[in-house]
Design a protein around this motif. Structure first.
Motif, PDB file in Angstrom:
ATOM      1  N   HIS A   1       0.911  -0.841  -0.275  1.00 54.06           N
ATOM      2  CA  HIS A   1      -0.097  -0.103  -0.044  1.00 54.06           C
ATOM      3  C   HIS A   1       0.785   1.291   0.033  1.00 54.06           C
ATOM      4  O   HIS A   1       0.737   2.742  -0.984  1.00 54.06           O
ATOM      5  CB  HIS A   1      -0.966  -0.278   0.962  1.00 54.06           C
ATOM      6  CG  HIS A   1      -1.393   1.256   1.520  1.00 54.06           C
ATOM      7  ND1 HIS A   1      -3.081   1.730   0.782  1.00 54.06           N
ATOM      8  CD2 HIS A   1      -1.238   2.472   1.995  1.00 54.06           C
ATOM      9  CE1 HIS A   1      -3.246   2.700   1.516  1.00 54.06           C
ATOM     10  NE2 HIS A   1      -2.242   3.366   1.694  1.00 54.06           N
TER      11      HIS A   1
ATOM     12  N   HIS B   1       1.456   4.604  -2.577  1.00 52.77           N
ATOM     13  CA  HIS B   1       1.678   5.349  -2.624  1.00 52.77           C
ATOM     14  C   HIS B   1       2.718   6.437  -3.614  1.00 52.77           C
ATOM     15  O   HIS B   1       2.729   7.337  -4.187  1.00 52.77           O
ATOM     16  CB  HIS B   1       1.460   6.162  -1.421  1.00 52.77           C
ATOM     17  CG  HIS B   1      -0.027   6.344  -0.620  1.00 52.77           C
ATOM     18  ND1 HIS B   1      -0.372   6.691  -1.114  1.00 52.77           N
ATOM     19  CD2 HIS B   1       0.018   5.759   0.900  1.00 52.77           C
ATOM     20  CE1 HIS B   1      -1.791   6.452   0.122  1.00 52.77           C
ATOM     21  NE2 HIS B   1      -1.246   5.656   0.719  1.00 52.77           N
TER      22      HIS B   1
ATOM     23  N   GLU C   1      -6.523   6.898  -1.357  1.00 50.67           N
ATOM     24  CA  GLU C   1      -6.280   6.110  -0.282  1.00 50.67           C
ATOM     25  C   GLU C   1      -6.776   4.561  -0.663  1.00 50.67           C
ATOM     26  O   GLU C   1      -5.961   3.608  -0.757  1.00 50.67           O
ATOM     27  CB  GLU C   1      -6.710   5.752   1.309  1.00 50.67           C
ATOM     28  CG  GLU C   1      -5.756   7.254   1.749  1.00 50.67           C
ATOM     29  CD  GLU C   1      -4.776   7.190   2.403  1.00 50.67           C
ATOM     30  OE1 GLU C   1      -4.155   5.879   2.264  1.00 50.67           O
ATOM     31  OE2 GLU C   1      -3.523   8.547   2.139  1.00 50.67           O
TER      32      GLU C   1
ATOM     33  N   HIS D   1      -9.401   7.456   4.522  1.00 51.27           N
ATOM     34  CA  HIS D   1      -8.887   6.254   3.879  1.00 51.27           C
ATOM     35  C   HIS D   1     -10.163   5.406   3.387  1.00 51.27           C
ATOM     36  O   HIS D   1      -9.954   4.200   2.763  1.00 51.27           O
ATOM     37  CB  HIS D   1      -8.297   5.442   5.265  1.00 51.27           C
ATOM     38  CG  HIS D   1      -6.913   6.352   4.913  1.00 51.27           C
ATOM     39  ND1 HIS D   1      -6.735   7.344   6.128  1.00 51.27           N
ATOM     40  CD2 HIS D   1      -5.347   6.072   4.936  1.00 51.27           C
ATOM     41  CE1 HIS D   1      -5.501   7.630   6.227  1.00 51.27           C
ATOM     42  NE2 HIS D   1      -5.030   6.965   5.509  1.00 51.27           N
TER      43      HIS D   1
END
Ligand SMILES: [Zn+2]
Length: 273
Positions: free
Chosen positions: A148, A152, A184, A240
């Motif tokens: 994750h 980004h 997100e 998120h």
């Protein structure tokens, strides 16, 4: 995870080096990355001299292995699009750390700083995951969390982070939060895309791994966290996405592996996410 991937957790640095060599990475670089500038409380350029605890060594080696897997996959995906993937730096920190995005306290959890293109990992977070999920289940969840954060980085390279960053100046707090949710969920989607292609290349996913990752995704949804911490939720403050949304987008990435769906996250009406 399967032995090759999880070896990092158990057998330590030697296997990471072997895996790194197999992947055609410079093993020295992998080590440098993990002990590199910033690791020592942000005193850039210094290598950490402190003796690492076995737990920290385990986290470091595991993270280095996952990082190597992400480089392989994203390198290929970018090349397919005629672009070049520039990998992020990764720093493991135990105490507060100075970053290109300001000072981060310890126990802040893993994060990515676009300004210095670095993923910062706090090993206490991994210890927490292990405690809550147990050994092998925790492995893939940790991989998901790192993937994750690397997501980004991919967003940063592709310009998505900048789009959202600009909204900070022009939009209301509430509207900006919605853009944050899009970003997100896109990182979750990218984590799924990585797992999809990583699985095809390295066959590292075992039965049960995906469930563990989905459990983690569920556990870190805004609605779940707010409900648990204060007993009620306020969707306008979500940054998120809900548990259901996080699971949905991770799963979509995992099943499709399709980067062309990436823009959906920025184009679909918010209610459709
Ligand atoms: Zn994130």
């Amino acid at each position: 995870m399967k032995p090759a991937a999880m070896a990092a957790g158990g057998l330590g640095v030697v296997l990471v080096m072997v895996i790194a060599s197999l992947l055609g990475l410079d093993p020295k670089k992998v080590q440098q990355v993990m002990n590199g500038p910033g690791a020592n409380g942000g005193k850039g350029g210094q290598v950490e001299n402190r003796k690492l605890s076995p737990e920290e060594i385990r986290s470091r080696d595991f993270a280095a292995t996952v990082l190597a897997f992400t480089e392989e996959v994203w390198d290929e995906q970018f090349r397919k699009n005629g672009e070049k993937y520039v990998p992020p730096r990764m720093v493991l920190f135990a105490d507060a750390v100075a970053t290109g995005c300001g000072n981060a306290p310890s126990a802040v959890g893993p994060f990515y700083c676009p300004a210095d293109r670095t993923v910062y990992l706090d090993p206490t977070f991994f210890a927490e995951l292990r405690k809550n999920l147990g050994g092998s289940d925790a492995e893939f969840s940790q991989a998901y969390v790192i993937a994750h954060e690397i997501g980004h980085h991919v967003q940063n390279l592709l310009g998505y982070s900048e789009i959202v960053d600009r909204k900070r100046q022009t939009e209301s707090k509430e509207e900006f939060n919605r853009w944050s949710v899009r970003l997100e969920l896109q990182a979750d989607f990218l984590a799924g895309v990585w797992a999809h292609h990583g699985q095809r290349k390295f066959d590292f996913v075992e039965k049960g791994d995906i469930d563990a990752a989905l459990t983690s995704a569920k556990a870190i949804g805004d609605d779940r966290i707010q409900q648990n911490s204060r007993g009620f939720t306020s969707p306008e403050s979500y940054t998120h996405g809900t548990s259901a949304q996080r699971v949905k987008w991770f799963r979509l990435g995992l099943q499709s592996g399709d980067m062309s769906k990436l823009s959906d996250l920025f184009e679909l009406p918010y209610e459709k996410l």
